[in-house]
Design an enzyme around this catalytic site. Structure first.
Site, mmCIF file in Angstrom:
data_model
loop_
_atom_site.group_PDB
_atom_site.id
_atom_site.type_symbol
_atom_site.label_atom_id
_atom_site.label_comp_id
_atom_site.label_asym_id
_atom_site.label_seq_id
_atom_site.Cartn_x
_atom_site.Cartn_y
_atom_site.Cartn_z
ATOM 1 N N TRP A 325 -46.564 -38.051 55.014
ATOM 2 C CA TRP A 325 -45.410 -37.941 55.912
ATOM 3 C C TRP A 325 -44.354 -37.020 55.291
ATOM 4 C CZ3 TRP A 325 -40.239 -39.069 55.147
ATOM 5 C CH2 TRP A 325 -39.438 -39.107 56.281
ATOM 6 N N HIS A 326 -44.232 -37.087 53.967
ATOM 7 C CA HIS A 326 -43.197 -36.279 53.312
ATOM 8 C C HIS A 326 -43.472 -34.792 53.400
ATOM 9 C CE1 HIS A 326 -41.845 -40.092 51.630
ATOM 10 N NE2 HIS A 326 -40.699 -39.488 51.458
ATOM 11 N N GLY A 327 -44.728 -34.421 53.416
ATOM 12 C CA GLY A 327 -44.982 -32.988 53.513
ATOM 13 C C GLY A 327 -46.456 -32.672 53.482
#
Lengths: 478, 301
Positions: A325-327
């Site tokens: 989700w962060h990247g």
């Protein structure tokens, strides 16, 4: 429009005054004003993506109503999956398309084939991960009959686009925010003052701590091959404080701004670096995301019901998805995986809920055991942050092997005294305020006006002197 | 609500008053500098016929007062060690804004780094910070995104932690600043552990930075518009001469600009006695190089 910019410093008072001077404090007009301000705030980055935000809002709004109205299970499922697929589709295209394309290309090249895969040359719409999760939780909650569909479009759109949380959270729930949006709000002096105080503390964290740590962390991470092990270790610690100051500072500003409008947002951080184990850390770091994953991923996967193996599998799934989700980069996935590995012993020994209350709740200082536990947890966290910050996996591995070299025992070449002192001051203030929602919360009750105002002045002086360039928040890229 | 607004207003007024007290630090900062050249520039005190600009190779290798004697033109050196072409452009604009325009500018080039990325060549923000009391400097820092727009209103936003360091700053004993702005290295201060490098270094054309070239082109355009004679100048390194940068510059230079290269056949530029380090001459070398430059200026009057 950054929270730490002059533009925002002008925008906020204007919206605030209009908001509270609305004739008879009409809730409808207040909400329209907030929604309009939120759209203006968002379009200051890139007005073209405003259409994407409005489209996503409209889709979830109508999907919610259709799910609730659906006469058959088929219809219900149709609207539910339409919303899920379109939302995740946008996220996938804008955030993950290039990652998958590149990964596929690399995979094919392992077998000796070279292919040209089309890649998207498009910037990531700011806040897409956050508002998509707002929409998803809303639709899932309706589908699961946990909440009723919202019939007022303005109220729903405000829930998704409310400017304090629009670009970097906290990730709100309809059950928490929508009732506040629908309820008449009266100006509360104490709440507004507390809001300003929280904004001030957030600015201190962001501008004084995070932005100054960023200078050193960037220098060391960008030239990691030139530095000794001890300097690399210090660089990783600087990054740990950068990301904490940056993100929790943003959250404090968001919560404080929202309080000025009489709306309480979810607490997103609760002194995570004072955690005694990694489970406690994750109950205190980015709380709104952790609880989102718990409710919408961990529990639907079976939670802790599927026996020990099921619990382990679900925990790993949550951490991996959280990393992703962060990247769109393997570094984030490994960061998630590392945290899952840290978590595993606690899970197997059933000790993942050993530390619920904040450390040293009844005493001034931690015990030696607690101190050692805090330092150990912090060290493991810092090690994981290296993957979060590194350009790629190779860079992270080089960085870590650089730390664990003989030069670890040499004196660091980069050791800015002023920054180390600032970090120590920051730790002391956070420690003293650890029993509160944010470090300065109870200042009101402990000291007289003169002392309080002096404190505020000193903080503002620090913010000005140690702040220079308007630097973006790290979590804007997610 | 009214109580809240009144308290905020009162707090703001107290803070505004407190902020103005910090003006004292803005006032003190320039006095703590030993190098006042930029301030002289801002105050319109550099009205000379010939101006030397560049990085350390301009500051240490070219002695303006010697040029003055040898050419009869008044001269001043506003070269800053570690500065890049963007900073030179800023200096040129400042010079023209506040002073009489010179007839000639000698721009010392960094061979081979004029258009390349090197950590040690930068925009010298640190030379501007002590002069933050000048709105012109502050506006430039805002334009460069180095200062926030808050600094237009608050004195505090113009300060940084160095503003509270009250030690004298700027110049070292080994290269004292002369009245003409030049800073030649003394003979005693030089290193003696370096050797003449006779290997030709490849010039990476592809690594040239667009921003640096753009600034360079603007620099010569401004000179042309103001009818200033521009002389590009290449000082010796303690290594064999590489003419690639010279050709790169000649390709984009306007025809009226002149190009001066040190006498690459002069054996003295291969002697360590004339150098402070691998990239800079000492005062003995600087005198030799400056006299060559003066002859060139006299020939191109």
């Amino acid at each position: 429009m950054l929270f730490n910019s002059l533009t925002f410093a002008l925008f906020l008072p204007v919206v605030f005054i209009f908001y509270w001077s609305v004739n008879k404090k009409s809730l409808k007009i207040q909400n329209i004003l907030l929604l309009g301000s939120s759209y203006f705030f968002y379009s200051c980055w890139d007005w073209r993506f405003l259409f994407l935000l409005i489209f996503s809002t409209l889709l979830d709004f109508f999907s919610g109503i259709q799910i609730e109205k659906a006469k058959s299970q088929y219809q219900k499922k149709f609207w539910f999956w339409l919303s899920i697929i379109v939302n995740l589709g946008f996220l996938g295209i804008f955030k993950y398309f290039n990652f998958f394309a590149e990964s596929l290309k690399d995979l094919i090249s392992i077998f000796g084939f070279q292919v040209n895969i089309w890649s998207l040359q498009v910037i990531l719409p700011i806040g897409i991960s956050f508002y998509t999760f707002h929409g998803l939780s809303y639709v899932i909650d309706i589908y699961k009959n946990r909440i009723k569909a919202e019939k007022n479009f303005i109220d729903y759109a405000l829930f998704v686009s409310y400017f304090p949380l629009l670009v970097a959270g906290p990730i709100e729930r309809a059950t928490h925010l929508l009732p506040q949006i629908k309820k008449k709000r009266n100006f509360n002096y104490e709440q507004a003052v507390d809001g300003l105080r929280q904004i001030l503390w957030g600015l201190f964290k962001k501008i004084v701590i995070a932005d100054n740590c960023a200078i050193q962390a960037n220098l060391i991470f960008n030239n990691s091959t030139e530095y000794s092990g001890s300097t690399l270790a210090i660089g990783a610690i600087f990054f740990a404080f950068q990301i904490y100051g940056d993100f929790s500072g943003y959250s404090d500003i968001a919560l404080g701004v929202s309080r000025l409008f009489g709306i309480e947002l979810l607490q997103n951080f609760s002194f995570p670096y004072f955690s005694r184990d990694i489970a406690e850390f994750w109950r205190r770091w980015h709380i709104s995301l952790s609880s989102w994953f718990k409710d919408y991923l961990y529990i639907p996967l079976g939670g802790s019901k599927g026996g020990r193996w099921g619990q382990v599998r679900n925990t790993f799934a949550v951490f991996l998805v959280s990393g992703f989700w962060h990247g769109a980069n393997w570094t984030f996935i490994i960061w998630g995986l590392l945290n899952a590995i840290y978590f595993l012993p606690l899970l197997l020994l059933n000790k993942n809920r050993s530390h619920i209350e904040i450390v040293a709740l009844e005493s001034k200082l931690p015990s030696i055991k607690e101190f050692v536990m805090m330092v150990t947890t912090f060290t493991f966290t810092v090690l994981a942050w290296i993957f979060f910050r590194a350009k790629n996996v190779k860079h992270a591995l080089q960085f870590i092997s650089g730390i664990f070299s003989k030069s670890f025992f040499s004196l660091p070449t980069e050791r800015p005294t002023y920054l180390i002192l600032l970090i120590l001051l920051f730790i002391v203030i956070e420690w003293l305020g650890r029993r509160n929602k944010y470090a300065l919360e109870k200042l009101e009750f402990q000291y007289n006006t003169f002392f309080r105002w002096s404190m505020y002045m000193i903080i503002i002086v620090f913010v000005f002197i140690f702040g220079a360039r308007e630097q973006e928040f790290i979590y804007f890229q997610f | 609500m009214k109580r809240f607004l009144l308290r905020v207003l009162l707090f703001s007024l107290v803070f505004f008053a407190l902020d103005k007290l910090f003006y004292i630090f803005l006032f003190i900062a320039p006095k703590l500098e030993e190098d006042h050249r930029l301030e002289l520039l801002l105050n319109g005190k550099i009205n000379k016929e010939l101006i030397v600009m560049g990085s350390s190779r301009g500051a240490y290798n070219i002695i303006a007062e010697q040029i003055e004697k040898e050419t009869g033109k008044t001269a001043y050196n506003i070269s800053y060690a570690g500065s890049n072409v963007q900073f030179h452009l800023f200096l040129l604009k400042t010079l023209l804004k506040f002073n009489n325009k010179p007839k000639t500018i000698v721009l010392s080039l960094d061979n081979p780094y004029e258009f390349l990325y090197v950590k040690t060549f930068d925009y010298r923000y640190d030379k501007m910070y002590p002069l933050e009391k000048y709105n012109y400097i502050n506006d430039e820092l805002i334009r460069l995104d180095d200062k926030s727009k808050f600094s237009k209103i608050f004195c505090l936003a113009r300060l940084n932690r160095n503003s509270f360091n009250f030690r004298k700053k700027g110049v070292t004993k080994e290269s004292p600043i002369l009245e003409c702005g030049s800073m030649p290295f003394s003979i005693e201060s030089g290193k003696n552990n370096f050797k003449f490098d006779d290997k030709k270094v490849r010039y990476p054309v592809k690594e040239e930075l667009k921003d640096k070239k753009k600034a360079f082109l603007e620099f010569q355009k401004i000179c042309k518009e103001n009818n200033i004679k521009l002389i590009y100048c290449l000082a010796p390194n303690f290594r064999v001469y590489n003419s690639t940068l010279e050709h790169r510059i000649k390709d984009i230079s306007l025809p009226e600009n002149r190009f001066f290269v040190y006498d690459t056949t002069d054996f003295r530029y291969k002697k360590i006695e004339y150098f402070h380090d691998e990239s800079h001459l000492n005062i003995r070398g600087a005198k030799l190089f400056t006299s060559e430059l003066s002859k060139f200026i006299n020939l191109n009057k």
